[in-house]
Design an enzyme around this catalytic site. Structure first.
Site, PDB file in Angstrom:
ATOM      1  N   ASP A 159       0.854  -1.177   0.000  1.00 20.36           N
ATOM      2  CA  ASP A 159       0.000   0.000   0.000  1.00 20.36           C
ATOM      3  C   ASP A 159       0.898   1.237   0.000  1.00 20.36           C
ATOM      4  O   ASP A 159       1.802   1.341  -0.834  1.00 20.36           O
ATOM      5  CB  ASP A 159      -0.973  -0.057   1.188  1.00 20.36           C
ATOM      6  CG  ASP A 159      -1.954   1.105   1.237  1.00 20.36           C
ATOM      7  OD1 ASP A 159      -2.925   1.095   0.456  1.00 20.36           O
ATOM      8  OD2 ASP A 159      -1.740   2.016   2.058  1.00 20.36           O
ATOM      9  N   HIS A 168      -6.966  -6.106  -1.604  1.00 20.74           N
ATOM     10  CA  HIS A 168      -5.913  -5.119  -1.360  1.00 20.74           C
ATOM     11  C   HIS A 168      -4.894  -5.526  -0.306  1.00 20.74           C
ATOM     12  O   HIS A 168      -3.755  -5.066  -0.340  1.00 20.74           O
ATOM     13  CB  HIS A 168      -6.563  -3.792  -0.940  1.00 20.74           C
ATOM     14  CG  HIS A 168      -5.589  -2.679  -0.741  1.00 20.74           C
ATOM     15  ND1 HIS A 168      -4.835  -2.159  -1.770  1.00 20.74           N
ATOM     16  CD2 HIS A 168      -5.226  -1.990   0.376  1.00 20.74           C
ATOM     17  CE1 HIS A 168      -4.061  -1.197  -1.297  1.00 20.74           C
ATOM     18  NE2 HIS A 168      -4.283  -1.071   0.004  1.00 20.74           N
TER      19      HIS A 168
END
Length: 341
Positions: free
Chosen positions: A113, A316
């Site tokens: 991320d 994610h």
């Protein structure tokens, strides 16, 4: 460098130890395990060292010194008050300072991320220090002629979450009001287990809708996430109270500034071995126009041997959702490097 070695509670698994390291006057909390060449693991938002809980033991067992810091502004680490103190040059500087504060000259740097742009930037700026780089979920930044926030607004509208995060204090207060609900909601909402992400779609916060309403908690947590995991994240964030999420949100508030500060490197390519891993249900895939275009962009950004791996059904939270596949890919990258640090 102040050591706080502890074992036996929720935040320490087996041989993982914790301490605070002084990096240029900034106190960064680190979790570490193992001996050997250094591997730094950089978390994203809204996360901390605990996001790498499945990577410590396998990498340490393979002969590596694994260190996962709470990055600037997060969890147990210091949180500078100035929003301008959270640019990529600051964050990459923290990585270089931490490597040296740990007594090492070089390291493999892995980021997920927001940790991925930090890892990519550090590899680009300091290939003398970074032996290899891995980015999970987020590919190397490709800054164009248009400021990123303007481009995001044109593409996704004012409700796009990165734009919603811009006004200081707004998202900060909403998220700090119920951290447990935030972690439970965000970790599920952006995961491959959420049917909304098949195919993936961007996170939009409609005008007038509270942020929390866009990330409702699931009836049942996915298999890779437990209530104890949620409780750990909440406890790790407790230090900063009402500003628990402010440090991480300040990273978003420097998106356009990062483009300005790194303009001199536009067109430069990463020249150390690289790995990119992402899920095909990751909302980040929508930013770059789909997995195929994202992978092609990695090839343009890296001028050294590199590999891209897209995990079917993964969302994610790459290394948390699919730890075995991520660990295998990281160990393969590490095994291909020259022996020693």
């Amino acid at each position: 460098m102040t050591a706080h070695h502890t074992t036996g509670n929720h935040a320490d698994f087996g041989a993982i130890t914790h301490r605070t390291v002084d990096v240029g006057g900034l106190a960064l909390h680190v979790a570490e395990q193992g001996e050997g060449p250094l591997v730094l693991l950089l978390h994203g938002f809204p996360e901390c060292w605990y996001s790498w809980r499945h990577q410590f033991a396998p990498l340490a067992a393979a002969g590596y010194r694994v260190v996962a810091p709470d990055q600037r502004g997060y969890a147990r680490s210091d949180q500078p008050a100035d929003i301008g103190a959270y640019t990529l040059p600051h964050l990459a500087g923290d990585v270089i300072g931490l490597i040296h504060a740990l007594g090492e000259e070089r390291a493999v740097v892995v980021g997920h991320d927001w940790g991925a742009p930090v890892a990519w930037a550090t590899a680009l700026l300091r290939p003398d220090v970074v032996r290899a780089v891995a980015g999970l979920s987020v590919p190397p930044p490709a800054y164009g002629e248009t400021p990123p926030l303007h481009a995001l607004r044109e593409r996704f509208g004012d409700g796009f979450y990165q734009l919603y995060f811009q006004p200081p204090g707004v998202a900060d207060a909403e998220m700090a009001a119920d951290p447990a609900a935030v972690f439970r909601g965000v970790l599920y909402a952006a995961s491959g287990d959420n049917p909304f992400n098949d195919p993936p779609r961007p996170w939009i916060i409609p005008d007038g809708m509270p942020l929390a309403a866009t990330i409702p908690p699931p009836e049942r947590l996915p298999d890779w996430l437990t209530e104890e995991d949620i409780a750990v994240f909440v406890r790790e964030y407790a230090r900063h109270g009402e500003r628990a999420f402010t440090g991480g949100l300040n990273w978003y508030r420097n998106i356009d500034r990062n483009r300005e500060l790194l303009a001199v490197f536009r067109g430069a390519r990463i020249r150390v071995p690289a790995l990119f891993v992402a899920g095909d249900r990751d909302l980040v895939m929508t930013f770059g126009g789909g997995a195929d275009r994202v992978v092609a962009g990695v090839g343009r950004a890296v001028a050294a041997p590199h590999r891209s791996l897209i995990l079917p059904g993964c969302g994610h939270w790459t290394q948390q959702e699919r730890p075995e596949e991520v660990n295998a890919a990281l160990l393969d990258l590490l095994a291909g490097l020259p022996a020693g640090g």
